[in-house]
Design a protein around this motif. Structure first.
Motif, PDB file in Angstrom:
ATOM      1  N   ARG A  11       0.866  -1.182   0.000  1.00 32.21           N
ATOM      2  CA  ARG A  11       0.000   0.000   0.000  1.00 32.21           C
ATOM      3  C   ARG A  11       0.897   1.224   0.000  1.00 32.21           C
ATOM      4  O   ARG A  11       1.957   1.217   0.619  1.00 32.21           O
ATOM      5  CB  ARG A  11      -0.893  -0.034   1.238  1.00 32.21           C
ATOM      6  CG  ARG A  11      -2.040   0.946   1.244  1.00 32.21           C
ATOM      7  CD  ARG A  11      -2.956   0.608   2.397  1.00 32.21           C
ATOM      8  NE  ARG A  11      -4.062   1.526   2.529  1.00 32.21           N
ATOM      9  CZ  ARG A  11      -5.022   1.429   3.433  1.00 32.21           C
ATOM     10  NH1 ARG A  11      -4.997   0.414   4.290  1.00 32.21           N
ATOM     11  NH2 ARG A  11      -5.998   2.296   3.502  1.00 32.21           N
ATOM     12  N   LEU A  12       0.461   2.293  -0.652  1.00 34.09           N
ATOM     13  CA  LEU A  12       1.367   3.405  -0.915  1.00 34.09           C
ATOM     14  C   LEU A  12       0.985   4.686  -0.189  1.00 34.09           C
ATOM     15  O   LEU A  12      -0.194   5.041  -0.106  1.00 34.09           O
ATOM     16  CB  LEU A  12       1.399   3.717  -2.417  1.00 34.09           C
ATOM     17  CG  LEU A  12       1.982   2.647  -3.331  1.00 34.09           C
ATOM     18  CD1 LEU A  12       1.813   3.059  -4.775  1.00 34.09           C
ATOM     19  CD2 LEU A  12       3.443   2.414  -3.010  1.00 34.09           C
ATOM     20  N   HIS A  13       1.993   5.387   0.284  1.00 35.37           N
ATOM     21  CA  HIS A  13       1.858   6.777   0.711  1.00 35.37           C
ATOM     22  C   HIS A  13       2.306   7.651  -0.466  1.00 35.37           C
ATOM     23  O   HIS A  13       3.291   7.324  -1.130  1.00 35.37           O
ATOM     24  CB  HIS A  13       2.747   7.040   1.931  1.00 35.37           C
ATOM     25  CG  HIS A  13       2.491   8.369   2.582  1.00 35.37           C
ATOM     26  ND1 HIS A  13       2.851   9.565   1.993  1.00 35.37           N
ATOM     27  CD2 HIS A  13       1.894   8.692   3.769  1.00 35.37           C
ATOM     28  CE1 HIS A  13       2.501  10.559   2.786  1.00 35.37           C
ATOM     29  NE2 HIS A  13       1.919  10.065   3.866  1.00 35.37           N
ATOM     30  N   PRO A  14       1.616   8.742  -0.761  1.00 32.23           N
ATOM     31  CA  PRO A  14       1.998   9.547  -1.931  1.00 32.23           C
ATOM     32  C   PRO A  14       3.419  10.075  -1.869  1.00 32.23           C
ATOM     33  O   PRO A  14       4.035  10.307  -2.910  1.00 32.23           O
ATOM     34  CB  PRO A  14       0.977  10.697  -1.934  1.00 32.23           C
ATOM     35  CG  PRO A  14       0.382  10.707  -0.559  1.00 32.23           C
ATOM     36  CD  PRO A  14       0.415   9.296  -0.099  1.00 32.23           C
ATOM     37  N   TYR A  15       3.960  10.259  -0.666  1.00 41.24           N
ATOM     38  CA  TYR A  15       5.311  10.817  -0.557  1.00 41.24           C
ATOM     39  C   TYR A  15       6.343   9.918  -1.217  1.00 41.24           C
ATOM     40  O   TYR A  15       7.343  10.397  -1.757  1.00 41.24           O
ATOM     41  CB  TYR A  15       5.672  11.037   0.913  1.00 41.24           C
ATOM     42  CG  TYR A  15       6.957  11.814   1.105  1.00 41.24           C
ATOM     43  CD1 TYR A  15       6.966  13.197   0.969  1.00 41.24           C
ATOM     44  CD2 TYR A  15       8.151  11.163   1.400  1.00 41.24           C
ATOM     45  CE1 TYR A  15       8.140  13.918   1.132  1.00 41.24           C
ATOM     46  CE2 TYR A  15       9.324  11.872   1.568  1.00 41.24           C
ATOM     47  CZ  TYR A  15       9.312  13.249   1.434  1.00 41.24           C
ATOM     48  OH  TYR A  15      10.486  13.957   1.586  1.00 41.24           O
ATOM     49  N   PHE A  16       6.107   8.602  -1.159  1.00 43.81           N
ATOM     50  CA  PHE A  16       7.080   7.708  -1.778  1.00 43.81           C
ATOM     51  C   PHE A  16       6.422   6.751  -2.777  1.00 43.81           C
ATOM     52  O   PHE A  16       6.952   5.684  -3.085  1.00 43.81           O
ATOM     53  CB  PHE A  16       7.863   6.912  -0.721  1.00 43.81           C
ATOM     54  CG  PHE A  16       7.029   6.230   0.332  1.00 43.81           C
ATOM     55  CD1 PHE A  16       6.277   5.103   0.033  1.00 43.81           C
ATOM     56  CD2 PHE A  16       7.027   6.706   1.637  1.00 43.81           C
ATOM     57  CE1 PHE A  16       5.526   4.466   1.006  1.00 43.81           C
ATOM     58  CE2 PHE A  16       6.280   6.068   2.620  1.00 43.81           C
ATOM     59  CZ  PHE A  16       5.529   4.933   2.294  1.00 43.81           C
ATOM     60  N   ALA A  17       5.280   7.158  -3.334  1.00 44.59           N
ATOM     61  CA  ALA A  17       4.564   6.284  -4.262  1.00 44.59           C
ATOM     62  C   ALA A  17       5.396   5.959  -5.495  1.00 44.59           C
ATOM     63  O   ALA A  17       5.496   4.798  -5.915  1.00 44.59           O
ATOM     64  CB  ALA A  17       3.242   6.922  -4.676  1.00 44.59           C
TER      65      ALA A  17
END
Length: 535
Positions: A478-484
């Protein structure tokens, strides 16, 4: 940073303020002005709460609140006409993974709070839900209807059933393994057309929420963690209420014995003795739901081992603690509990405890951990965010998938703990098996949002962990936009064919990049040409 992002008012890439006003006027004409808002107070709900206050840049320009699938279709068609990106949000907060904020500044939020219908079929054991249905809503519908069913749910009841599912979110009961509870999506495609996956491709097919496939390619999974459409309806399988529910706790008092527990867990899950999703957490994750760091240690840097030991003993947590459960006829539960004791208690320093309950007792169990595993939602487990910083604390989550073996668990745990300590941060680690063969190794990286340097260090640390784990072959679930984009870059097989294929699909079905641009690193040709992803 684009010129638009420097203006006071958030506007989407390539869209002028006049163009945005025209789009919002068109939305209002189509669905009603009361369903379109630019109220700054309302828009505050659609930000990442775990940033330094006042520093958020990925801000929405407006929010639209449809009440029907026809209104969603109208919004999507108009967004295409005005090239205004949309960011759908169910009702959860997505904390730790970027919050409810759009990944592109100036996007228009599509809020589904007003689309919250639930239909339950007790005979076949499923619910049909709209995207605004929360875990509280689903639970209440089951109880109010007197249905002999329970739903597999998440820890925090405010979240959305649809949004959690399409994000591969983790719940705990047997249907949750491999995210298997969903069956049948209704989707508004980027051109505004309505599409149904699987058997839903046939008019009036009664197996749409019962049979996960149809004729030809099965496309349901294309709409999970993607930006290929907006899910407006979903089937969700429920479980008949078991005769007995037995919540269990396993404590590991010797940190070095955690890998042995992982091997035993895998064996018992493969044998179906444990047929649900356990949660194996280190001391600090469990402590974060009960207390705060400041109550035990006020120094800088990682919490010292002797303090962790003290905390583990005084709170009765152990160095690792596993939350899990048995369900079924009492004789079967008793038999499986005996098998658990025989296997787990071979491991030094391990303790196992549990108690059986009947259906009349589930709703009022005093421990929220034990209620959530039998489908009773609450907000009682939200305290975790305050581990560092109290009410103004936050966290960013890094969650790679690893094989469920002692070897991989030991290597990952030692590496992630070392990296956290090198960054001067506490190590909050835990495992949530996806199935009997693999697990997410969740790293909750806490910080105090009042401390800008610590916030920046935590986010950079998470990004670094993504890269290090990628070199070991561990990819994010699952992704956080900061490190997507960094996380997607780790999927480099055959010159990143996975991302290239995803982009081909995006460019074909959403050439204007309207639906959730940037989601899972998929930007679409229009925004890629405009310089996205921006560094």
């Amino acid at each position: 940073m684009s010129e638009n992002s420097k203006t006071l008012r958030p506007t989407p890439p390539g869209v002028t303020e006049a163009g945005l006003d025209a789009a919002l006027a068109a939305f209002a004409a189509a669905i009603g002005p009361d369903k379109v808002s630019t109220d700054p107070e309302l828009l505050k709900e659609f930000q990442d709460p775990y940033q330094v206050p006042g520093t958020a840049t990925n801000l929405p320009s407006a929010v639209v609140t449809p009440t029907s699938v026809e209104e969603v279709q109208a919004i999507v068609r108009l967004a295409n006409e005005h090239t205004v990106p949309l960011w759908p949000i169910s009702r959860g907060k997505n904390n730790g993974y970027g919050g409810a904020a759009p990944w592109v500044r100036g996007a228009v939020m599509v809020s589904f709070l007003a689309m919250n219908k639930v239909e339950i079929n007790e005979e076949l054991g499923y619910a049909m839900v709209e995207p605004g249905v929360s875990w509280f809503d689903l639970h209440d519908a089951i109880e109010e209807g007197g249905h002999d069913l329970v739903a597999s749910i998440v820890d925090i009841g405010w979240g959305g059933v649809v949004s959690n599912t399409v994000e591969h979110g983790l719940t705990y009961m047997p249907n949750s393994l491999d995210q298997a509870a969903h069956c049948g999506f209704e989707v508004v495609l980027p051109n505004g057309e309505l599409y149904r996956t699987g058997s839903g491709g046939m008019d009036n097919n009664p197996t749409w929420p019962l049979y996960k496939r149809g004729l030809g390619p099965t496309t349901t999974e294309l709409f999970m963690q993607s930006n290929y459409g907006i899910v407006t309806k979903m089937g969700y399988w429920l479980m008949p209420k078991p005769e007995v529910y037995m919540p269990l706790w396993l404590q590991v008092w010797d940190d070095s014995q955690m890998p042995a527990v992982v091997d035993a867990l895998r064996e018992l899950m493969l044998a179906k003795v444990i047929d649900m999703r356990p949660q194996l957490s280190n001391t600090l994750i469990m402590a974060s739901m009960l207390t705060s760091r400041a109550e035990w240690f006020e120094g800088t840097g990682p919490m010292p081992e002797e303090i962790i030991d003290k905390l583990a003993k005084e709170l009765g947590l152990g160095r690792w603690m596993m939350r899990f459960a048995l369900y079924g006829d009492e004789a079967v539960v008793d038999h499986n509990y005996a098998r658990l004791r025989a296997r787990f208690l071979q491991i030094p320093s391990v303790q196992l405890m549990g108690q059986k309950y009947s259906a009349e007792e589930w709703e009022t169990l005093p421990n929220p951990h034990e209620r959530v595993q039998i489908g009773v939602p609450s907000l009682d487990l939200y305290k975790m965010a305050g581990w560092s910083g109290g009410d103004e604390g936050g966290h960013v989550d890094f969650s790679p998938v690893i094989p469920l073996t002692a070897k991989h668990a030991k290597e990952a745990q030692e590496l992630f703990e070392k990296l956290c300590h090198e960054a001067g941060l506490d190590y909050l680690g835990g495992m949530l098996p996806i199935n009997a063969r693999s697990t997410t190794f969740i790293n909750v990286i806490p910080f105090d949002t009042k401390n800008p340097e610590q916030v920046h260090r935590a986010y950079e640390h998470a990004k670094h962990m993504v890269e290090v784990a990628g070199k070991m072959g561990y990819g994010e679930y699952r992704l956080h936009p900061y490190f997507a984009d960094t996380a997607m870059d780790q999927f480099g097989f055959n010159d990143h064919i996975q991302l290239r294929f995803n982009e081909q699909l995006k460019d074909l079905i959403d050439p204007n990049g309207i639906i959730a641009p940037g989601k899972s690193g998929i930007w679409g040709s229009r925004l890629r040409a405009a310089g996205f992803p921006q560094q």
